[in-house]
Design an enzyme around this catalytic site. Structure first.
Site, PDB file in Angstrom:
ATOM      1  N   CYS B  89       0.828  -1.201   0.000  1.00 44.02           N
ATOM      2  CA  CYS B  89       0.000   0.000   0.000  1.00 44.02           C
ATOM      3  C   CYS B  89       0.873   1.265   0.000  1.00 44.02           C
ATOM      4  CB  CYS B  89      -0.980  -0.046   1.168  1.00 44.02           C
ATOM      5  SG  CYS B  89      -2.363   1.076   0.959  1.00 44.02           S
ATOM      6  N   HIS B 205      -3.621  -5.768   0.863  1.00 46.47           N
ATOM      7  CA  HIS B 205      -3.051  -6.002   2.192  1.00 46.47           C
ATOM      8  C   HIS B 205      -3.107  -7.474   2.604  1.00 46.47           C
ATOM      9  CE1 HIS B 205      -2.709  -1.773   3.560  1.00 46.47           C
ATOM     10  NE2 HIS B 205      -3.710  -1.570   2.733  1.00 46.47           N
ATOM     11  N   GLU B 207      -1.583  -8.731   5.059  1.00 42.69           N
ATOM     12  CA  GLU B 207      -1.554  -8.789   6.527  1.00 42.69           C
ATOM     13  C   GLU B 207      -2.946  -8.604   7.128  1.00 42.69           C
ATOM     14  OE1 GLU B 207      -0.788  -6.212   4.797  1.00 42.69           O
ATOM     15  OE2 GLU B 207      -1.205  -4.337   5.830  1.00 42.69           O
TER      16      GLU B 207
END
Lengths: 77, 229
Positions: B89, B205, B207
């Site tokens: 990002c 993302h 994560e």
């Protein structure tokens, strides 16, 4: 010494904000409008020196503009 | 606890650094160390992550001010030595702004901040970052205002020709088209590597896709990086 650095998008880069402004101006009745492109400028004051313009060019190239999508132009104020 | 340590660079405004640390600790089974942006020395550099969020308010252009941080100077030096670097990002935006990756991330085509699920086609499953993903389509969330990937025709051709494109936005079934392009990215590009293939930048993302009760494709992503250490 004050330099003004103008930044705008290169030709062909789609800028939805400019498009929206252009459409609004057309809607206001200004039918002759052909093109509109939005940009920004920075006024940078530096102390008087020999290579002042060179420094401003470096700042413009390395930080203020993104050469992938933007052009810059410097004028002395 | 394993000895290996992965560094996560933190800027004023980073907000995915902790999610990233948890994902790495739990699914890569290594320790993490935060490196504040004004450190010019990175002690642990087997792998470096640049997290998402913002950096310096994303003033001027997203990520550009972070590129002048001392820590980034060190990242650039290590990247050129072949250290694996992953920018997610804002991390991707930073990597393009410092020219470690080609192209740039512009405002989303619809001018909105997009927070949504996204499906990604693994376009190159031979890269060190994707070869263990074991799926052709993964689902990672996206959350960004500037994720619209753009590159010059020459750069784009190089990216395509050198198989540097790792992820493309697609449908659940893997169909790549305009309809499944959330932000207007050229050729639906969501993640790329550099030419040497040791640096990955991606807008989605992983994560945020490690939750027990939600989608877990992020687990595959982090597990897949194990052999790099």
């Amino acid at each position: 010494m004050i330099y003004r650095v103008y930044i705008n998008y290169k030709k062909g880069i789609l800028d939805p904000e400019s498009e929206a402004i252009k459409k609004t101006i057309s809607n206001m009745g200004f039918k002759s409008l052909k093109n509109l492109s939005k940009g920004k400028f920075f006024d940078i004051e530096i102390s008087e020196k020999k290579n002042g313009l060179k420094e401003i060019e470096k700042i413009s190239k390395d930080l203020l503009s993104n050469p992938v999508i933007e052009n810059f132009k410097i004028i002395k104020k | 606890m394993p000895k290996r340590i992965i560094s996560i660079i933190v800027f004023p405004g980073s907000n995915c650094d902790r999610d990233l640390a948890i994902a790495i600790q739990n699914h890569l089974n290594v320790k993490t160390q935060y490196v504040w942006h004004d450190n010019s020395k990175i002690d642990n550099y087997e792998m470096i992550f640049i997290p998402g969020g913002f950096s310096f308010g994303d003033y001027l252009r997203a990520g550009v001010l972070a590129t002048k941080s001392p820590a980034l100077g060190e990242v650039i030096r290590l990247a050129k030595k072949g250290v694996p670097i992953i920018g997610i990002c804002n991390g991707f935006q930073i990597l393009t702004e410092c020219n470690l990756l080609d192209g740039t991330l512009m405002n989303n085509k619809n001018q909105l901040f997009i927070c949504d699920k996204s499906y990604l086609k693994i376009e190159n499953n031979k890269s060190i970052f994707s070869k263990n993903l074991k799926k052709s389509v993964v689902q990672f969330p996206i959350a960004h205002a500037q994720g619209n990937f753009f590159a010059s025709n020459d750069s784009l051709k190089e990216l395509e020709d050198n198989n540097q494109i790792i992820f493309r936005y697609c449908s659940k079934q893997g169909v790549i088209n305009e309809k499944n392009n959330p932000n207007g990215s050229l050729n639906n590009i969501a993640g790329i590597t550099n030419k040497q293939k040791n640096i990955l930048g991606m807008m989605p993302h992983p994560e945020r896709a490690i939750n027990k009760f939600d989608d877990q494709d992020g687990v595959l992503f982090f597990n897949g990086l194990k052999e790099l250490l």
